[in-house]
Design an enzyme around this catalytic site. Structure first.
Site, short mmCIF file in Angstrom:
data_model
loop_
_atom_site.label_atom_id
_atom_site.label_comp_id
_atom_site.label_asym_id
_atom_site.label_seq_id
_atom_site.Cartn_x
_atom_site.Cartn_y
_atom_site.Cartn_z
N LYS A 150 0.89 -1.20 -0.11
CA LYS A 150 -0.06 0.02 -0.07
C LYS A 150 0.96 1.23 -0.15
CE LYS A 150 -2.98 3.44 1.71
NZ LYS A 150 -2.44 4.53 2.14
N GLY A 185 5.17 3.80 10.72
CA GLY A 185 4.36 4.98 10.75
C GLY A 185 4.25 5.22 12.23
N SER A 186 2.94 6.09 12.52
CA SER A 186 2.48 6.57 13.62
C SER A 186 2.03 5.41 14.46
CB SER A 186 1.59 7.68 13.46
OG SER A 186 0.36 7.08 13.24
N GLY A 232 -1.96 5.27 13.96
CA GLY A 232 -2.19 4.43 12.72
C GLY A 232 -1.90 3.15 12.71
N GLU A 275 6.39 -0.82 13.40
CA GLU A 275 7.45 0.15 14.03
C GLU A 275 6.64 1.31 14.19
OE1 GLU A 275 9.50 3.09 14.47
OE2 GLU A 275 10.32 2.56 12.34
N CYS A 324 12.59 7.81 13.07
CA CYS A 324 12.13 7.22 14.13
C CYS A 324 13.05 7.10 15.29
CB CYS A 324 11.48 5.79 13.76
SG CYS A 324 12.64 4.88 12.52
N GLU A 351 6.24 11.26 21.41
CA GLU A 351 7.03 11.51 20.27
C GLU A 351 6.51 12.66 19.61
OE1 GLU A 351 8.86 9.47 16.35
OE2 GLU A 351 6.97 8.89 16.84
#
Length: 506
Positions: A183, A240-241, A244, A264, A301, A390
């Protein structure tokens, strides 16, 4: 190849497919392009093609898969100039960064090719039969790691190459023998498309089944949700976040047949500045921290968002040096308008806290970001979990302690992290030894006298950590051990040799 204009279609089983609805990209510079919006029908077609491809690809030889991985790397390099051109336009990242990331991407592919040729990852085990054992004979049992099936991969916003279309998740899944459906991230759909073109060229060159790789583009969550819920998907790779990733993780767990979600999700990567090191070279450490903190507009990250030090004159000098270094950093373009907005909201939230003092407060507008620096006390940090959330951007927070004894208390308070760093000298060894059992439980990588930005792709790397740094603390998304995510052990008891996997015979 230099000129590239995206055609805006999805790649599904070797065919470029469009749709009725489109979305327009929002590049950092230059004109946007129209891309087809993926649908559940696109997802279903891609996943079913991946499942069909698995019956061949999952049983292909390691040599054939290694050839395929190397071919993908070759095709990416053949498009080097065009990839950098579209990548810099979409993300605002400098050309040198994209060139370096492309090298990392092709390096990962070649590393996994070599890794599977070596064969050690198969973890082959053979227990010999003992037919005369009493009171019960023992059968022959052989074990090997086998691929799990089609894998869904989500492109990352901050790494359009190394953590996206042909990045580490895709490379490790393909190396394991698993077809992949990606995706694409809406921040860089054109970059995803040209890399997908490289992969489809490698598929043709190596005679691989066409369903071994597909790319579906979408600006919203519907395609991602349909992908993780599809009953033929066996695992998901995501960078990603936290918000999400947690939503997708919950979807994976709620399926009638739950599947692993390897997410992650970010980290603040605390840096513990121990007293002797602070006294001996505090200003040097401050400059290094500032450089790591602002690198790439803080959009890593592994960005070291929090530093921990004992209050005193040495810490005052550390703060002054860090501020001076950060003040020289120009405004930087962020990856998307949404990321820039989220960073500004995070800064405003931090600045509004009565327990937080601004050391350097700046204002940013549009897609630009300027660095900010704050400090707080140990008591405030222990009482407010929001202080360790974060902020994705160039934002640093210093925690001032009353004494070195508080370092263990602060270390225990952190949630799971990707990294933790010890800035230490020889005289700090006893304190560092006290911290080590805590840090080992909290993080996936412990550093000494360095900074966490810059993740080496190698056999020994762990990129991940306890939740919320990642959703599976036993895995890594960087390094050759990442292949384990897409394998499962199978035992074979008393099977004729001709029925065993080829790698388990002999």
């Amino acid at each position: 190849m230099s000129a590239f204009k995206p055609h805006g279609r999805h790649l599904i089983a070797g065919e470029w497919v469009g749709g009725e609805a489109t979305f327009r990209s929002s590049p950092a510079q230059g004109d946007g392009h129209d891309f087809s919006v993926g649908t559940e029908a696109h997802v279903d077609a891609a996943v079913r093609a991946a499942e069909e491809a698995f019956w061949e690809y999952g049983w292909s030889s390691r040599a054939r898969r290694a050839e395929f991985l190397n071919a993908i790397a070759d095709e990416i390099e053949a498009r080097a100039e065009a990839i950098t051109e579209i990548g810099t336009s979409e993300t605002g990242l400098p050309a040198a960064r994209l060139d370096s990331e492309r090298g990392r991407t092709t390096g990962q592919l070649r590393l996994f090719a070599q890794h599977i040729l070596d064969g050690a990852y198969l973890d082959r085990r053979i227990t010999e039969a003992l037919p005369d054992r009493q009171p019960v004979p023992r059968p022959e049992i052989r074990l090997i790691q086998r691929p799990i099936g089609p894998v869904a991969v989500f492109g990352a916003s901050n790494f359009p190459l190394a953590f996206s279309t042909a990045g580490g998740d895709t490379a490790s899944a393909l190396a394991a023998g698993c077809p992949v459906v990606v995706k694409g991230h809406p921040a860089h759909p054109g970059t995803a498309e040209i890399v997908a073109e490289a992969i489809v060229a490698a598929v043709a060159a190596c005679g691989m089944p066409k369903g071994v790789f597909s790319l579906i583009q979408s600006p919203d969550q519907r395609v991602g949700e349909a992908l993780v819920k599809h009953p033929l998907i066996r695992a998901v790779g995501f960078t990603g976040s936290l918000r999400g990733g947690r939503a997708l993780f919950d979807l994976c767990a709620a399926r009638p047949e739950p599947i692993p979600f390897f997410g992650e999700l970010g980290s603040v990567n605390p840096v513990f500045i121990l007293p002797a090191a602070l006294a001996a070279r505090g200003e040097e450490i401050a400059r290094g921290w500032a450089g790591s903190l602002t690198l790439g507009a803080g959009q890593f990250c592994t960005n070291p968002g929090i530093a921990v030090a004992v209050d005193g004159p040495e810490t005052d000098r550390f703060v002054s040096a860090a501020k001076a270094a950060i003040e020289t950093t120009d405004a930087q373009v962020m990856l998307t308008d949404g990321i820039a907005d989220a960073c500004r909201r995070g800064v405003e939230r931090l600045a509004a806290k009565g327990t937080v003092k601004a050391i350097l407060r700046t204002e940013s507008a549009g897609r630009q970001a300027r660095p900010n620096l704050f400090e707080t006390t140990a008591d405030a940090f222990l009482e407010d979990d929001e202080l360790q959330e974060e902020i994705f951007g160039p934002v640093g927070l210093l925690i001032r302690l009353r004494s070195a004894d508080e370092m263990t208390t602060i270390a225990k308070r952190f949630c799971g992290q990707i990294t933790a760093t010890l800035q230490m000298d020889a005289a700090d060894t006893d304190l560092a030894r006290t911290l080590m059992p805590i840090l080992e439980r909290k993080v996936g990588r412990v550093l000494a006298n360095g900074f966490p930005t810059g993740v080496e792709v190698c056999e020994a790397m762990v990129h991940g950590g306890p939740y919320p740094a990642s959703t599976n603390f036993g895995a890594t998304s960087v390094g050759t051990m990442a292949i384990r995510r897409f394998l499962r052990p199978v035992s074979y008891q008393n099977l004729p040799v001709d029925l065993l996997p080829e790698d388990l015979r002999g």
